[in-house]
Design an enzyme around this catalytic site. Sequence first.
Site, mmCIF file in Angstrom:
data_model
loop_
_atom_site.group_PDB
_atom_site.id
_atom_site.type_symbol
_atom_site.label_atom_id
_atom_site.label_comp_id
_atom_site.label_asym_id
_atom_site.label_seq_id
_atom_site.Cartn_x
_atom_site.Cartn_y
_atom_site.Cartn_z
ATOM 1 N N GLY A 9 0.834 -1.200 0.000
ATOM 2 C CA GLY A 9 0.000 0.000 0.000
ATOM 3 C C GLY A 9 0.861 1.239 0.000
ATOM 4 N N ALA A 10 0.528 2.195 -0.860
ATOM 5 C CA ALA A 10 1.371 3.386 -1.005
ATOM 6 C C ALA A 10 0.575 4.666 -0.798
ATOM 7 C CB ALA A 10 2.044 3.398 -2.380
ATOM 8 N N GLY A 12 -0.877 7.388 2.367
ATOM 9 C CA GLY A 12 -0.136 8.074 3.417
ATOM 10 C C GLY A 12 0.433 7.138 4.458
ATOM 11 N N ASP A 213 -8.700 -5.333 0.086
ATOM 12 C CA ASP A 213 -7.886 -6.506 -0.256
ATOM 13 C C ASP A 213 -6.956 -6.931 0.877
ATOM 14 O OD1 ASP A 213 -8.871 -6.501 -2.972
ATOM 15 O OD2 ASP A 213 -7.587 -4.771 -3.313
ATOM 16 N N ARG A 271 -20.253 13.192 12.750
ATOM 17 C CA ARG A 271 -20.715 12.795 11.426
ATOM 18 C C ARG A 271 -21.887 11.816 11.452
ATOM 19 N NH1 ARG A 271 -14.973 12.109 8.132
ATOM 20 N NH2 ARG A 271 -14.551 14.343 7.924
ATOM 21 N N GLU A 355 -6.332 2.882 7.407
ATOM 22 C CA GLU A 355 -7.741 2.516 7.460
ATOM 23 C C GLU A 355 -7.964 1.012 7.470
ATOM 24 O OE1 GLU A 355 -11.942 3.784 5.253
ATOM 25 O OE2 GLU A 355 -10.026 4.559 4.496
ATOM 26 N N ARG A 366 -15.484 7.885 13.790
ATOM 27 C CA ARG A 366 -14.229 8.646 13.726
ATOM 28 C C ARG A 366 -14.466 10.149 13.788
ATOM 29 N NH1 ARG A 366 -11.611 11.218 9.676
ATOM 30 N NH2 ARG A 366 -12.893 10.314 8.022
ATOM 31 N N SER A 371 -8.143 10.996 10.767
ATOM 32 C CA SER A 371 -7.675 9.928 9.867
ATOM 33 C C SER A 371 -6.278 10.240 9.341
ATOM 34 C CB SER A 371 -8.651 9.702 8.712
ATOM 35 O OG SER A 371 -8.823 10.880 7.951
ATOM 36 N N LEU A 372 -6.051 11.460 8.874
ATOM 37 C CA LEU A 372 -4.702 11.823 8.423
ATOM 38 C C LEU A 372 -3.712 11.765 9.578
ATOM 39 C CD1 LEU A 372 -5.386 14.822 5.982
ATOM 40 C CD2 LEU A 372 -4.584 12.528 5.384
#
Length: 534
Positions: A9-10, A12, A213, A271, A355, A366, A371-372
């Site tokens: 995974g590429a 962040g 995945d 949210r 995530e 959340r 998240s970042l």
Amino acid sequence: MKNSVIVVGAGGAGLVAALNAHKSGAKVIVITKEYPTRSQTSMAQGGINAALSNIEEDSIELHVQNTLKSAHGLANIDAVNFLCQSAPEAVMWLDSIGVPFSRTKENKIAQRKLGGAYAARACYAQDYTGLKILHTLYDRCLAEGIEILNERYLLEFITCLDKDKPFVSGVSVLNKRDGEVEIYEAQSVVVATGGYSRVFHNYSTNSVASSGDGIASAFRAGARVSDMEFIQFHPTALKNSSILISESARGAGGYLVNGMGDRFTNELAPRDEVARAINDEILKGNDVFLDIRHLGEEFIKNELPQEAKLAKLYENIDPVYDLIPIKPAAHYTMGGIEVDENSSTCIDGLYAVGECANHKVHGANRLGGNSLLELIVFGKQAGESAAKYAKNFDKTTDMSGQKNIADEQIREIKKYTNEINFYEKQRELGELFYKYVGIKRDKSSLQNVLNEVVKIKKYLQKMGVSDKTKEYNTNLIEFLEFKNMLELCELILISALSRQESRGAHFRVDAPNINEKFEAHTVVSKERVVSYEN
């Protein structure tokens, strides 16, 4: 190769893990099914939380309080404390490596208030925050000479046994360009493959690559998953396309109005509350809009340029003069691979971050802007932990025959008939999930959808690919993604059925209140046994 770490995974999380594993002395290879610049991180627009007090008085304690409140009793206090205490340093590190944050007149990093926050805490770069962070991280990886293998689709995590205890020894992937199976050996592996919101198909703000995945592969390898039922719906996706309109628009003062022009909810509530309020309006037969006209053309041009561009491109309206038609859409998955305080799974040498992982900081819902932050804080931790494990690795591995195993799996799939169109089933399943496994749920509907998932899995061998070629066989890749999503759909449903209460993003109309019995994490093992653990 000794002392090697593979990062799958590429986005962040993966790039931060790679940089920190590399800094810790490991030989790092990043494997990604697309390209770093297409990762979901690029769509995180609102900002990254840190209690800097650049705009108004704030504190780490308030950040912790807001995070715990949004989590509805399901967050791990130690993990939340670690996240929030690490936030200022994380943002300063991003600033030091060149992330072009927006600035105040005093040249401080600009901050805005997002939903559920007591203060303006989200550090931002216009409304391109995730994109700017991702590009900066990618530049740093290239500058450090970290090898990035693009267009490799993850097949399986390869494990071996040491005294009956599984440990990871590498990964098998499918090279999308030439269709060949490739085997990569490593002493440790970091999973950073993102979430699974795309099980909702066209009712998600995520890219089509968000098919879970890494979670599905880790689960097959023996990792446990937790809190899979908690899926956050973003309140403001464009009505016709589900393209995200960032919370930054509401953080800047945007209104939510119905077709009569009435404001009907607190725009900056958590949210889950805002999404339910919008959903209720839609169920009444009302259209719902985001109104930012009063913010003015100059402000929209300078602070919300991407939101204006998206509204024009996908809805053919100009938000300077027009209302933006919106709906809630699946946006972020709080659940994922179960990890401990070092980002490690129950499989030795296998780490998870971002995530796809559950660090127990988001709980049932959340907090916007976290998240970042999670990517940076736990990405650093995962990278360092993986490098330390790889350095001390002393087990014997046997990778012989792994390519033949993976090759045979692909050959078998290509033998499936295509009597049933899996694309059509994928669309139908997305609609079922949005309607019955979305913002509001009940036992009967959840069970009916689970029955449908089991039925689809039963007939999977009749849903094969029509394209039997090797090079750039997108038909095959999309089938493999569909197969993974089916597995995750089942895990989501058995978790949602088991949790007989309403908490955060999991709202059961047949059990509308919080039940203290369920104030624990839903954990599912490979045997599909559901348990609740603190």
